[in-house]
Write a protein that holds these residues in place. Sequence first.
Motif, PDB file in Angstrom:
ATOM      1  N   LEU A  59     -12.887   3.535 -11.561  1.00  0.00           N
ATOM      2  CA  LEU A  59     -14.063   3.563 -12.425  1.00  0.00           C
ATOM      3  C   LEU A  59     -14.343   4.956 -12.975  1.00  0.00           C
ATOM      4  N   GLU A  60     -13.766   5.987 -12.362  1.00  0.00           N
ATOM      5  CA  GLU A  60     -13.841   7.324 -12.951  1.00  0.00           C
ATOM      6  C   GLU A  60     -12.994   7.382 -14.225  1.00  0.00           C
ATOM      7  N   PHE A  61     -11.894   6.635 -14.243  1.00  0.00           N
ATOM      8  CA  PHE A  61     -11.066   6.552 -15.438  1.00  0.00           C
ATOM      9  C   PHE A  61     -11.758   5.723 -16.516  1.00  0.00           C
ATOM     10  N   ASN A  62     -12.332   4.590 -16.095  1.00  0.00           N
ATOM     11  CA  ASN A  62     -12.959   3.659 -17.037  1.00  0.00           C
ATOM     12  C   ASN A  62     -14.116   2.957 -16.330  1.00  0.00           C
ATOM     13  N   PRO A  63     -15.348   3.357 -16.606  1.00  0.00           N
ATOM     14  CA  PRO A  63     -16.510   2.776 -15.927  1.00  0.00           C
ATOM     15  C   PRO A  63     -16.689   1.277 -16.141  1.00  0.00           C
ATOM     16  N   ASN A  64     -16.023   0.703 -17.132  1.00  0.00           N
ATOM     17  CA  ASN A  64     -16.164  -0.723 -17.420  1.00  0.00           C
ATOM     18  C   ASN A  64     -14.957  -1.538 -16.975  1.00  0.00           C
ATOM     19  N   ASN A  65     -14.125  -0.981 -16.111  1.00  0.00           N
ATOM     20  CA  ASN A  65     -12.957  -1.720 -15.637  1.00  0.00           C
ATOM     21  C   ASN A  65     -13.438  -2.904 -14.802  1.00  0.00           C
ATOM     22  N   VAL A  66     -13.238  -4.092 -15.310  1.00  0.00           N
ATOM     23  CA  VAL A  66     -13.784  -5.306 -14.703  1.00  0.00           C
ATOM     24  C   VAL A  66     -13.240  -5.520 -13.289  1.00  0.00           C
TER      25      VAL A  66
ATOM     26  N   ILE B  92       0.843  -1.203   0.000  1.00  0.00           N
ATOM     27  CA  ILE B  92       0.000   0.000   0.000  1.00  0.00           C
ATOM     28  C   ILE B  92       0.873   1.246   0.000  1.00  0.00           C
ATOM     29  N   GLY B  93       1.923   1.235   0.799  1.00  0.00           N
ATOM     30  CA  GLY B  93       2.833   2.378   0.832  1.00  0.00           C
ATOM     31  C   GLY B  93       3.475   2.646  -0.513  1.00  0.00           C
ATOM     32  N   HIS B  94       3.913   1.599  -1.175  1.00  0.00           N
ATOM     33  CA  HIS B  94       4.541   1.770  -2.489  1.00  0.00           C
ATOM     34  C   HIS B  94       3.528   2.229  -3.540  1.00  0.00           C
ATOM     35  N   TYR B  95       2.334   1.657  -3.511  1.00  0.00           N
ATOM     36  CA  TYR B  95       1.316   2.083  -4.472  1.00  0.00           C
ATOM     37  C   TYR B  95       0.915   3.540  -4.230  1.00  0.00           C
ATOM     38  N   THR B  96       0.885   3.943  -2.968  1.00  0.00           N
ATOM     39  CA  THR B  96       0.591   5.338  -2.641  1.00  0.00           C
ATOM     40  C   THR B  96       1.682   6.251  -3.194  1.00  0.00           C
ATOM     41  N   THR B  97       2.933   5.830  -3.066  1.00  0.00           N
ATOM     42  CA  THR B  97       4.039   6.594  -3.641  1.00  0.00           C
ATOM     43  C   THR B  97       3.866   6.729  -5.149  1.00  0.00           C
ATOM     44  N   ALA B  98       3.459   5.654  -5.811  1.00  0.00           N
ATOM     45  CA  ALA B  98       3.221   5.695  -7.259  1.00  0.00           C
ATOM     46  C   ALA B  98       2.112   6.685  -7.591  1.00  0.00           C
ATOM     47  N   ILE B  99       1.047   6.680  -6.811  1.00  0.00           N
ATOM     48  CA  ILE B  99      -0.078   7.587  -7.043  1.00  0.00           C
ATOM     49  C   ILE B  99       0.361   9.033  -6.855  1.00  0.00           C
ATOM     50  N   LEU B 100       1.162   9.283  -5.813  1.00  0.00           N
ATOM     51  CA  LEU B 100       1.636  10.649  -5.582  1.00  0.00           C
ATOM     52  C   LEU B 100       2.560  11.127  -6.701  1.00  0.00           C
ATOM     53  N   ALA B 101       3.302  10.203  -7.296  1.00  0.00           N
ATOM     54  CA  ALA B 101       4.195  10.553  -8.401  1.00  0.00           C
ATOM     55  C   ALA B 101       3.434  10.744  -9.706  1.00  0.00           C
ATOM     56  N   ASP B 102       2.321  10.005  -9.879  1.00  0.00           N
ATOM     57  CA  ASP B 102       1.552  10.067 -11.119  1.00  0.00           C
ATOM     58  C   ASP B 102       0.140   9.559 -10.841  1.00  0.00           C
ATOM     59  N   ASN B 103      -0.775  10.474 -10.618  1.00  0.00           N
ATOM     60  CA  ASN B 103      -2.143  10.056 -10.270  1.00  0.00           C
ATOM     61  C   ASN B 103      -3.029   9.834 -11.492  1.00  0.00           C
ATOM     62  N   SER B 104      -2.429   9.750 -12.670  1.00  0.00           N
ATOM     63  CA  SER B 104      -3.228   9.569 -13.887  1.00  0.00           C
ATOM     64  C   SER B 104      -3.275   8.116 -14.362  1.00  0.00           C
ATOM     65  N   ASP B 105      -2.665   7.210 -13.611  1.00  0.00           N
ATOM     66  CA  ASP B 105      -2.644   5.799 -14.013  1.00  0.00           C
ATOM     67  C   ASP B 105      -3.559   5.009 -13.085  1.00  0.00           C
ATOM     68  N   PRO B 106      -4.684   4.504 -13.598  1.00  0.00           N
ATOM     69  CA  PRO B 106      -5.624   3.789 -12.733  1.00  0.00           C
ATOM     70  C   PRO B 106      -5.068   2.485 -12.168  1.00  0.00           C
ATOM     71  N   THR B 107      -4.026   1.945 -12.763  1.00  0.00           N
ATOM     72  CA  THR B 107      -3.447   0.695 -12.274  1.00  0.00           C
ATOM     73  C   THR B 107      -2.942   0.841 -10.845  1.00  0.00           C
ATOM     74  N   PHE B 108      -2.394   2.000 -10.519  1.00  0.00           N
ATOM     75  CA  PHE B 108      -1.869   2.213  -9.175  1.00  0.00           C
ATOM     76  C   PHE B 108      -2.993   2.143  -8.139  1.00  0.00           C
ATOM     77  N   TYR B 109      -4.123   2.755  -8.456  1.00  0.00           N
ATOM     78  CA  TYR B 109      -5.285   2.706  -7.555  1.00  0.00           C
ATOM     79  C   TYR B 109      -5.835   1.278  -7.470  1.00  0.00           C
TER      80      TYR B 109
END
Length: 111
Positions: A67-74, A26-43
């Motif tokens: 789902l804000e990025f892609n409403p159909n993300n399975v 979670i800490g690493h994924y949070t770091t990724a989000i803080l560095a680039d919050n435009s990639d839904p994979t991190f969330y």
Amino acid sequence: MASEKAKLAKEKGNEAFKAGDYPTAIGHYTTAILADNSDPTFYLNRAAAYLKLGKGEDTERDCTRVLEFNPNNVKGLFRRGQARRGLGNFGGARDGEQLCFLSDETNRCRP
């Protein structure tokens, strides 16, 4: 395209996740989000780690962001449904899982 710092943090998060160290992931994924919050994979990855820890509200929040990025993300639909089920929101869970099945017949909502 994700920044190098975000990619590196995601890779470290994936390693921690595979090792079962979900708080570190979670800490690493949070770091990724803080560095680039435009990639839904991190969330999405952070949501998976939250789900493993039984943190339904956090899982639901991150999946809703995906789902804000892609409403159909399975995976986003399915994990949010799992989180809602854990929170006792059975109607919301059922609705999300039904959307999941409708959006991707081939994936069948694998977590």
